[in-house]
Write a protein that holds these residues in place. Structure first.
Motif, PDB file in Angstrom:
ATOM      1  N   GLU A  64       4.604   7.512  -1.521  1.00 37.48           N
ATOM      2  CA  GLU A  64       5.562   6.807  -0.687  1.00 37.48           C
ATOM      3  C   GLU A  64       4.903   5.551  -0.137  1.00 37.48           C
ATOM      4  OE1 GLU A  64       7.296   9.186   2.359  1.00 37.48           O
ATOM      5  OE2 GLU A  64       7.857  10.825   1.004  1.00 37.48           O
ATOM      6  N   VAL A  65       5.702   4.573   0.188  1.00 39.86           N
ATOM      7  CA  VAL A  65       5.179   3.319   0.724  1.00 39.86           C
ATOM      8  C   VAL A  65       4.632   3.542   2.134  1.00 39.86           C
ATOM      9  CG1 VAL A  65       5.806   1.018   1.544  1.00 39.86           C
ATOM     10  CG2 VAL A  65       6.639   1.828  -0.664  1.00 39.86           C
ATOM     11  N   LEU A  66       3.414   3.069   2.378  1.00 37.78           N
ATOM     12  CA  LEU A  66       2.803   3.144   3.696  1.00 37.78           C
ATOM     13  C   LEU A  66       2.819   1.792   4.400  1.00 37.78           C
ATOM     14  CD1 LEU A  66      -0.314   5.354   2.826  1.00 37.78           C
ATOM     15  CD2 LEU A  66       1.880   6.106   3.758  1.00 37.78           C
ATOM     16  N   THR A 121       9.640  -1.997   7.799  1.00 36.86           N
ATOM     17  CA  THR A 121       9.805  -1.101   6.666  1.00 36.86           C
ATOM     18  C   THR A 121      10.320  -1.922   5.480  1.00 36.86           C
ATOM     19  OG1 THR A 121      12.141  -0.540   6.988  1.00 36.86           O
ATOM     20  CG2 THR A 121      10.532   0.678   8.316  1.00 36.86           C
ATOM     21  N   GLU A 122      10.504  -1.261   4.349  1.00 36.14           N
ATOM     22  CA  GLU A 122      11.060  -1.943   3.181  1.00 36.14           C
ATOM     23  C   GLU A 122      12.471  -2.458   3.445  1.00 36.14           C
ATOM     24  OE1 GLU A 122       9.596  -0.350  -0.906  1.00 36.14           O
ATOM     25  OE2 GLU A 122       9.969   1.392   0.364  1.00 36.14           O
ATOM     26  N   ARG A 123      13.161  -1.824   4.394  1.00 35.64           N
ATOM     27  CA  ARG A 123      14.520  -2.255   4.735  1.00 35.64           C
ATOM     28  C   ARG A 123      14.511  -3.491   5.631  1.00 35.64           C
ATOM     29  NH1 ARG A 123      14.408   3.303   5.035  1.00 35.64           N
ATOM     30  NH2 ARG A 123      13.834   3.190   7.243  1.00 35.64           N
ATOM     31  N   VAL A 170       0.856  -1.184   0.000  1.00 36.03           N
ATOM     32  CA  VAL A 170       0.000   0.000   0.000  1.00 36.03           C
ATOM     33  C   VAL A 170       0.893   1.235   0.000  1.00 36.03           C
ATOM     34  CG1 VAL A 170      -1.794   1.307   1.198  1.00 36.03           C
ATOM     35  CG2 VAL A 170      -1.826  -1.203   1.262  1.00 36.03           C
ATOM     36  N   SER A 171       0.675   2.118  -0.949  1.00 33.18           N
ATOM     37  CA  SER A 171       1.409   3.382  -1.024  1.00 33.18           C
ATOM     38  C   SER A 171       0.419   4.535  -0.989  1.00 33.18           C
ATOM     39  CB  SER A 171       2.248   3.455  -2.303  1.00 33.18           C
ATOM     40  OG  SER A 171       3.139   2.361  -2.391  1.00 33.18           O
ATOM     41  N   GLY A 172       0.910   5.721  -0.664  1.00 35.19           N
ATOM     42  CA  GLY A 172       0.046   6.891  -0.624  1.00 35.19           C
ATOM     43  C   GLY A 172       0.847   8.158  -0.794  1.00 35.19           C
ATOM     44  N   ILE A 173       0.163   9.241  -1.093  1.00 38.75           N
ATOM     45  CA  ILE A 173       0.808  10.551  -1.211  1.00 38.75           C
ATOM     46  C   ILE A 173       0.787  11.209   0.153  1.00 38.75           C
ATOM     47  CG2 ILE A 173       0.739  12.809  -2.317  1.00 38.75           C
ATOM     48  CD1 ILE A 173      -0.697  11.503  -4.675  1.00 38.75           C
ATOM     49  N   PRO A 174       1.940  11.406   0.783  1.00 40.24           N
ATOM     50  CA  PRO A 174       1.968  12.026   2.107  1.00 40.24           C
ATOM     51  C   PRO A 174       1.393  13.438   2.094  1.00 40.24           C
ATOM     52  CG  PRO A 174       4.074  11.007   1.591  1.00 40.24           C
ATOM     53  CD  PRO A 174       3.273  11.022   0.325  1.00 40.24           C
ATOM     54  N   THR A 202       0.994   9.627   7.109  1.00 43.65           N
ATOM     55  CA  THR A 202       2.272   9.076   7.570  1.00 43.65           C
ATOM     56  C   THR A 202       2.383   9.039   9.098  1.00 43.65           C
ATOM     57  OG1 THR A 202       3.261  11.270   7.306  1.00 43.65           O
ATOM     58  CG2 THR A 202       3.543   9.713   5.489  1.00 43.65           C
ATOM     59  N   ILE A 203       1.392   9.533   9.812  1.00 47.31           N
ATOM     60  CA  ILE A 203       1.416   9.466  11.276  1.00 47.31           C
ATOM     61  C   ILE A 203       1.242   8.016  11.713  1.00 47.31           C
ATOM     62  CG2 ILE A 203       0.132  10.059  13.370  1.00 47.31           C
ATOM     63  CD1 ILE A 203      -0.348  12.808  12.229  1.00 47.31           C
TER      64      ILE A 203
END
Length: 321
Positions: A65-67, A171-173, A54-58, A276-277
């Motif tokens: 960005e990835v959420l 996270t992605e990492r 799931v991604s979104g525009i902050p 992003t919160i």
């Protein structure tokens, strides 16, 4: 669309989404996505165990960005009321740490950082930036319990012994560990649609008695320290703490100081979404700086968010001791 949903790393489901929310709390480890989709003939078969992103525009940005990534489909439920729909629940892969039991003997001298890395390795979860918690932990025989509860014990002991309060995130990492309230951007909460504030003495503690381990059934355990705060104002509301990991008077005083908490104050609010919160983030509300203890993002145009907030002292008492 202000968000994007990609299934199995190749199917874009964004246009099929009718509802999408992301939620988490400090009491849980895994970020959760709930979505409702319209089923179409060319739609791929969606089943538990598959990956989803799931991604979104902050807020204040124009770039997605990835959420939530990597996520795993956990549950699917279909319904047909004239048109077929599919409800999907997905979690971050930290869900495996919350759903898996184990038993372990943890030697003295390890840090929570070292133990978390070992848990993650054993469960095949990649590791990203793991903060060094530094505090050496006591020997611990962990009987049958979830890996998440083992991690929680380690992080609570770290806080008990004077360390910071930490929060795990995926996270992605990979799996990452950071201090609660250390988010670089502290959002000012505006565009509030509804807000409630609750103040109560329920759960308040104005006196703490910390005792050592009981050496014999015929003897009362030795008192290490008694600390007070606001007893004249609110009366005596005592909590008794006995923890074999608290070995010195200095440690006992630190535990007592973090446990003392008078009037309990929490805030719940609904506002325009800042997607992003996350739970554990520090936010600003008028003159207050508070910690997010629970969050639900309803993604869309415009999105909405529901937040539960508390002072740092209450968060430390509730989640770190």
């Amino acid at each position: 669309m202000s968000f994007e949903v990609v299934y199995a790393n190749q199917y874009d489901l964004t246009q099929l989404i009718e509802e999408l929310s992301l939620e988490e709390s400090l009491e849980e480890i895994a970020y959760c996505a709930n979505m409702k989709l319209v089923v179409t003939p060319d739609m791929p078969v969606i089943s538990p165990g598959q990956e989803i992103r799931v991604s979104g525009i902050p807020f204040g940005s124009t770039k997605k960005e990835v959420l939530l990534n990597p996520g795993v489909i956990w549950e699917c439920h279909s319904s047909n009321l004239g048109r077929k729909h599919l409800s999907v629940t997905a979690y971050e892969k930290t869900i495996y740490l919350a759903k898996s039991d184990d038993e372990r003997l943890m030697p003295a001298g390890q840090t929570a950082t070292q133990r978390i890395k070992q848990y993650a390795k054993d469960w095949g979860i990649p590791v990203g930036n793991i903060a060094d918690t530094r505090i050496k932990l006591a020997k611990n025989i962990k009987r049958t319990q979830t890996i998440f509860s083992m991690i929680t014990e380690d992080l609570k002991e770290t806080a008990d012994k004077g360390g910071a309060l930490y929060r795990l995130r995926m996270t992605e990492r990979g799996l990452e560990l950071g201090e609660i309230g250390s988010n670089p951007i502290i959002w000012e909460l505006t565009a509030i649609e509804e807000m409630t504030q609750n103040r109560t003495l329920e759960g308040a503690i104005t006196q703490v008695k910390v005792i050592g381990p009981q050496e014999s059934e015929n003897w009362v355990a030795k008192t290490l320290v008694i600390e007070k705060k606001d007893t004249e104002k609110y009366g005596t509301l005592q909590k008794l703490i006995m923890d074999n990991k608290v070995e010195t008077v200095e440690q006992a005083k630190k535990v007592a100081a973090k446990t003392l908490l008078g009037l309990q104050e929490t805030v719940s609010l609904t506002a325009l979404d800042i997607n992003t919160i996350r739970a554990g983030d520090r936010v600003r509300l008028d003159e207050w700086v508070l910690i997010v203890t629970k969050v639900r993002h309803q993604l869309g145009d415009p999105g909405r968010m529901e937040l539960e907030l508390a002072a740092e002292g209450k968060v430390r008492r509730d989640f770190g001791v």
